[in-house]
Enzyme design. Structure first.
Site, short mmCIF file in Angstrom:
data_model
loop_
_atom_site.label_atom_id
_atom_site.label_comp_id
_atom_site.label_asym_id
_atom_site.label_seq_id
_atom_site.Cartn_x
_atom_site.Cartn_y
_atom_site.Cartn_z
N SER A 91 0.85 -1.19 0.00
CA SER A 91 0.00 0.00 0.00
C SER A 91 0.89 1.25 0.00
O SER A 91 1.69 1.43 -0.93
CB SER A 91 -0.98 -0.06 1.18
OG SER A 91 -2.05 0.83 1.00
N HIS A 226 -7.73 -5.94 0.84
CA HIS A 226 -6.51 -5.13 0.88
C HIS A 226 -5.41 -5.78 1.72
O HIS A 226 -4.23 -5.63 1.42
CB HIS A 226 -6.86 -3.74 1.44
CG HIS A 226 -5.80 -2.72 1.23
ND1 HIS A 226 -5.43 -2.26 -0.01
CD2 HIS A 226 -5.00 -2.04 2.12
CE1 HIS A 226 -4.47 -1.35 0.10
NE2 HIS A 226 -4.19 -1.21 1.39
#
Length: 248
Positions: A91, A226
Site C-alpha cells: 500500500s 486489501h
C-alpha cells in the site's frame, strides 16, 4: 561495515544471515512493523529488515516526514544498501519503495534486484477525489476501515486506542495523498505486483505499473481484500520466495 546508529533507527531487523539477500519491507499506512518482521521465519534465504518511519517506535520523538521525496533522501543518506537486496512495499509502502528506488537510480546507487509492490495503483494514476487525511479523527478511522479494512474492532471501540493510532495513520495518509508524481524514464528493475482479488485496487490500476519498468511486470493475485496476506500468509510468502529466488 559496522551497523551505525542511523541505520538502526530506520530498520527493525531479524537475525543476521550471512550471505543472504537483504529484504527491506515498507509497511502500509499506520502499519505495525512487527507484522512484517515475523515473516523472517518463513523466508530463510533472506535477511529481513522492516523500515521504521520517523515519528514511530524508537523514533517517536522525531517529526513525521512531510514528503516522500524528503523521506527517500534521508533514507539514502543513512542506509548503505551495499549488499544485494530487494524491496517489498504494501500500500503506502509500495509508493515509498518505488520512490526510494527512483532516488537510488538518480543518485547512481546500487538498485534492488527486485521491486515488489503490493495493493497500490500505479503512481501516475489519478488519486481519489476526496482525501482522508483531512477528516476529523473518528471519521478518518471509520473511512479507512470502510475503504481498506484492517483496523481491529477493539481499536475502533476504544477512545484510548483510537488516540494512539490516529496521528501516525493521518501522517501516513498525508504522505500518500499529497504526493505528486513526477514523470521519469522507467526503472531498469524487475517489478512484481501483489494484490488481493477483492481489493478496491482494480486490475487495470495494477497493470499500469508496467509504465514504470523496462522489464515485463508480473501481477500475482491472491484471495482476499486489501490485507490479503493476513489470511493467506503461507501462500503469499511462498510467492515472495519465488520472486526473490535467483533463476536456476
Amino acid at each position: 561495515m559496522p551497523t551505525t546508529t542511523p541505520v538502526r533507527s530506520w530498520l527493525l531487523s531479524a537475525s543476521s544471515r550471512a550471505g543472504a539477500l537483504q529484504l527491506y519491507c515498507f509497511p502500509h499506512a499506520g502499519g505495525n512493523p512487527a507484522e512484517y518482521l515475523r515473516w523472517a521465519a518463513q523466508l530463510p534465504d533472506a535477511e529481513l529488515h522492516v523500515v521504521q518511519l520517523p515519528g514511530r517506535g524508537s523514533r517517536h520523538q522525531e517529526p513525521h516526514a512531510t514528503s516522500i521525496e524528503r523521506l527517500a533522501a534521508d533514507f539514502l543518506a543513512d542506509v548503505p544498501l551495499e549488499r544485494p537486496y530487494a524491496f517489498f512495499g504494501h500500500s503506502l509502502g509500495a509508493l515509498i519503495g518505488y520512490e526510494i528506488t527512483r532516488a537510488l537510480r538518480d543518485a547512481g546507487r546500487r538498485l534492488p534486484q527486485d521491486l515488489i509492490v503490493s495493493a497500490f495503483p500505479a503512481p501516475h494514476l489519478p488519486r481519489p477525489a476526496k482525501p482522508l487525511h483531512t477528516l476529523p479523527d473518528d471519521e478518518l478511522l471509520q473511512a479507512v476501515a470502510l475503504r481498506h479494512g484492517g483496523i481491529p474492532p477493539e481499536i475502533l471501540g476504544s477512545p484510548q486506542m483510537r488516540a494512539l493510532v490516529v496521528n501516525p495513520l493521518r501522517s501516513d495518509l498525508r504522505l500518500a495523498e499529497t504526493h505528486h508524481h513526477r514523470p521519469c524514464t522507467p526503472l531498469p528493475v524487475p517489478l512484481t505486483v501483489f494484490a488481493g482479488n477483492r481489493d478496491r485496487v482494480s486490475a487495470g490500476q495494477l497493470a499500469a505499473w508496467q509504465q514504470h519498468t523496462i522489464e515485463p511486470i508480473t501481477v500475482r493475485s491472491f484471495p482476499g481484500d486489501h490485507f490479503y496476506f493476513r489470511d493467506h500468509e503461507t501462500q503469499v510468502l511462498q510467492s515472495l520466495k519465488d520472486v526473490l529466488s535467483p533463476p536456476r
